[in-house]
Design an enzyme around this catalytic site. Structure first.
Site, mmCIF file in Angstrom:
data_model
loop_
_atom_site.group_PDB
_atom_site.id
_atom_site.type_symbol
_atom_site.label_atom_id
_atom_site.label_comp_id
_atom_site.label_asym_id
_atom_site.label_seq_id
_atom_site.Cartn_x
_atom_site.Cartn_y
_atom_site.Cartn_z
ATOM 1 N N GLY A 185 -17.830 5.674 4.678
ATOM 2 C CA GLY A 185 -18.966 4.976 4.083
ATOM 3 C C GLY A 185 -20.229 5.804 4.211
ATOM 4 C CB CYS A 216 -15.268 9.585 7.057
ATOM 5 S SG CYS A 216 -16.760 10.506 6.612
ATOM 6 C CE1 TYR A 217 -21.208 3.948 9.533
ATOM 7 C CE2 TYR A 217 -19.428 2.364 9.236
ATOM 8 C CZ TYR A 217 -20.727 2.656 9.643
ATOM 9 O OH TYR A 217 -21.521 1.668 10.163
ATOM 10 C CG HIS A 232 -12.518 11.591 3.565
ATOM 11 N ND1 HIS A 232 -12.683 10.228 3.450
ATOM 12 C CD2 HIS A 232 -13.744 12.111 3.828
ATOM 13 C CE1 HIS A 232 -13.971 9.935 3.636
ATOM 14 N NE2 HIS A 232 -14.621 11.048 3.877
ATOM 15 C CD GLU A 277 -9.471 9.083 2.435
ATOM 16 O OE1 GLU A 277 -10.655 8.698 2.316
ATOM 17 O OE2 GLU A 277 -9.000 9.555 3.489
ATOM 18 C CB SER A 287 -5.644 -1.587 -26.323
ATOM 19 O OG SER A 287 -4.997 -0.845 -25.309
ATOM 20 N N GLY A 288 -2.492 -1.016 -27.394
ATOM 21 C CA GLY A 288 -1.634 0.094 -27.803
ATOM 22 C C GLY A 288 -1.387 1.068 -26.667
ATOM 23 N N GLY A 289 -2.212 1.015 -25.618
ATOM 24 C CA GLY A 289 -2.045 1.894 -24.471
ATOM 25 C C GLY A 289 -1.060 1.329 -23.469
ATOM 26 C CB VAL A 290 0.666 2.938 -20.575
ATOM 27 C CG1 VAL A 290 -0.510 3.457 -19.767
ATOM 28 C CG2 VAL A 290 1.804 2.563 -19.640
ATOM 29 C CG ASP A 291 -3.809 1.066 -18.615
ATOM 30 O OD1 ASP A 291 -2.916 1.684 -17.998
ATOM 31 O OD2 ASP A 291 -4.925 1.550 -18.869
ATOM 32 C CB SER A 292 -3.015 -3.569 -23.027
ATOM 33 O OG SER A 292 -2.644 -2.612 -24.001
ATOM 34 C CE LYS A 313 -3.856 5.129 -17.559
ATOM 35 N NZ LYS A 313 -3.990 4.136 -18.643
#
Length: 517
Positions: free
Chosen positions: A58, A85-86, A172, A174, A226-231, A373
């Site tokens: 942070g 870190c923090y 970090h 990660e 929408s045509g994309g992978v997410d939707s 993604k």
């Protein structure tokens, strides 16, 4: 809450830009993780029954009056705690060590000098590269603690008190820049916290199915596709949870890629049996966008019109209370609406986050809101989506509106569609498409002089963009071979009326964003 949920990792968010990455790295190891606010109570944590706790990084200093508040009784728990870190500085301060500000911090690459690997740094190479991003530093470790490693600048880089199950890194683990960060996290997860690697895409799906059914009940949900992978993944997930109660709608706003609508509808309807409908609202969207050149205005207009169109369409199917959409975590971050930390800067308003109207009547369902993604693609595979749809490059909800710089017209849209279709086909021909995270074309409102057939031309400039990434938060430009770039340029210039010059964008993110607008 299921047993899987009760044996994961609780991540307390102290405002780091990398907090979600911590959760993502843990889930990659098939361990459930959940981000909780820094001021979460001990009682709430006990409800989650985590195997361990991670304190994120942070921007604050532990000595500031405005430093994030937290329930100190958390440190009375007899479970492992890892500070990053923090989080390291907070642990040092809480247990009586000393944290000082420095005239200059450590930002970027450093190398570990390991003094005592103990369990946390077991199998980590001495001298390995790590990523630092801090100003304050520990100058005196608490009594009973050991220094496990220092950075190449002599700063305490890792410390621990194994008898109390407390561990910390100043670097970090990660982020991808920490070369052996996965080893550090795995040591904590499996050797210290004794986690079970049982969090999988299948478990995520079942969890979301249960949540969706509990929330929706006997109601109906409209799904924006929408045509994309997410939707598409959301549509498949909602179909699994609700069947015919889920009504997917692909609104053709006139801003889709060539043949995109029919390809998406066919894959979802014929391949998975999704209850999906295609609606042509292109004339309405294009009329709203006429004369608009500001990208934020474009996004907000499109976001508002999507909702208005969905509200109108919903009436055809009776009473619909919910709208499901494919919002991902990077959308939330860039729109400045992060849900579990403090406010973030608005980089650009995504049409489905910062672009939504305040008076929207739907209640939102966003099952992928905490995913990146690559995680979404894994969920899509588990749901049975065809690989061709899963591997499609990301496509923004506002579509070609944010890939046409300046005014949007039908002529400019047709020009960009044809050029982009050629670009994608050649990437497939050359076997490059699947090596690239995202590739697309941008039509720029600049005309240049050219010569075609011994005649002077004065036509449009087209930019090509291609990047590599793992999560969309950072990206590097993709090195398309020069002979392939030449092939793309020649075919576009010779095939698409209105374009006589092609350039290639070699900007990484940051400082640029992936999309131009």
């Amino acid at each position: 809450m299921s047993r899987l949920h009760k044996n994961g990792i609780a991540i307390l968010d102290f405002g780091s830009q990398y907090t979600q990455l911590i959760a993502r790295r843990i889930r990659e190891q098939h361990v459930y993780s959940e981000i909780l606010p820094h001021d979460v109570t001990l009682d709430t944590i006990l409800e989650h029954a985590p195997k361990a706790i991670i304190l994120s990084g942070g921007p604050s200093s532990v000595y500031e009056d405005s430093s994030p508040k937290y329930d100190e009784s958390i440190f009375d728990l007899n479970i492992p705690i890892l500070g990053i870190c923090y989080g390291l500085q907070l642990l040092a301060h809480h247990y009586g060590g000393r944290v000082d500000s420095a005239s200059h911090g450590e930002y970027g690459f450093a190398h570990l000098s390991i003094e005592n690997p103990h369990t946390l740094l077991e199998s980590v190479s001495d001298g390995c590269q790590v990523w630092m991003s801090h100003m304050d530093r520990v100058t005196e470790v608490p009594a009973g603690w050991m220094v496990n490693a220092r950075s190449s600048n002599g700063v305490v880089a890792a410390m621990s008190n194994p008898s109390t199950k407390r561990y910390a890194t100043q670097f970090h683990p990660e982020v991808a820049h920490t070369v052996e960060g996965e080893t550090v996290l795995n040591n904590f997860l499996f050797k210290i916290a004794r986690c079970e690697p049982n969090w999988t895409p299948g478990n995520f799906i079942q969890n979301q199915v249960d949540r969706i059914r509990a929330r929706v009940g006997d109601g109906k949900v409209l799904i924006g596709v929408s045509g994309g992978v997410d939707s598409s993944v959301v549509a498949a997930l909602m179909n699994k949870a609700l069947g015919k109660q889920a009504i997917a709608v692909l609104i053709d706003h006139g801003l889709l890629r060539k043949n995109e609508a029919i390809q998406c509808v066919t894959a979802l309807k014929d391949g998975l049996g999704v209850n999906i409908h295609q609606m042509d609202e292109s004339s309405l969207f294009l009329s709203q966008l006429a004369g608009i050149t500001n990208p934020e205005q474009k996004r907000k207009i499109i976001g508002t019109q999507f909702i208005r169109s969905f509200e109108k369409i919903a009436r055809r199917f009776g009473e619909i209370e919910f709208l499901a959409q494919g919002t991902l975590y990077p959308d939330v971050i860039e729109s400045g609406t992060g849900k579990k930390g403090g406010p973030a800067a608005v980089i650009k308003s995504h049409h489905n986050v910062g672009g939504l109207p305040d008076d929207m009547k739907f209640k939102l369902i966003e099952p992928l809101r905490d995913l990146f993604k690559d995680e979404v693609r894994n969920v899509g595979r588990e749901l049975g989506l065809p690989e061709a749809l899963i591997q499609r490059h990301p496509f923004p909800g506002p579509g070609l509106a944010v890939r046409i710089i300046g005014e949007i017209t039908k002529e400019r849209l047709d020009c960009l569609r044809e050029a982009d279709d050629i670009y994608m086909k050649i990437l497939h021909e050359e076997g490059l498409y699947d090596e690239i995270w995202q590739a697309f074309s941008v039509l720029i409102p600049v005309k240049t002089v050219g010569v075609m057939g011994d005649q002077r031309t004065y036509e449009n400039l087209l930019a090509l963009r291609a990047v590599t990434s793992t999560d969309g938060m950072t990206a590097d430009w993709f090195r398309i071979p020069s002979n392939v770039l030449s092939k793309i340029s020649n075919r576009i210039v010779n095939s698409v009326k209105g374009i006589n010059r092609v350039v290639y964008d070699i900007t990484s993110k940051p400082p640029g964003t992936i999309e131009w607008e």
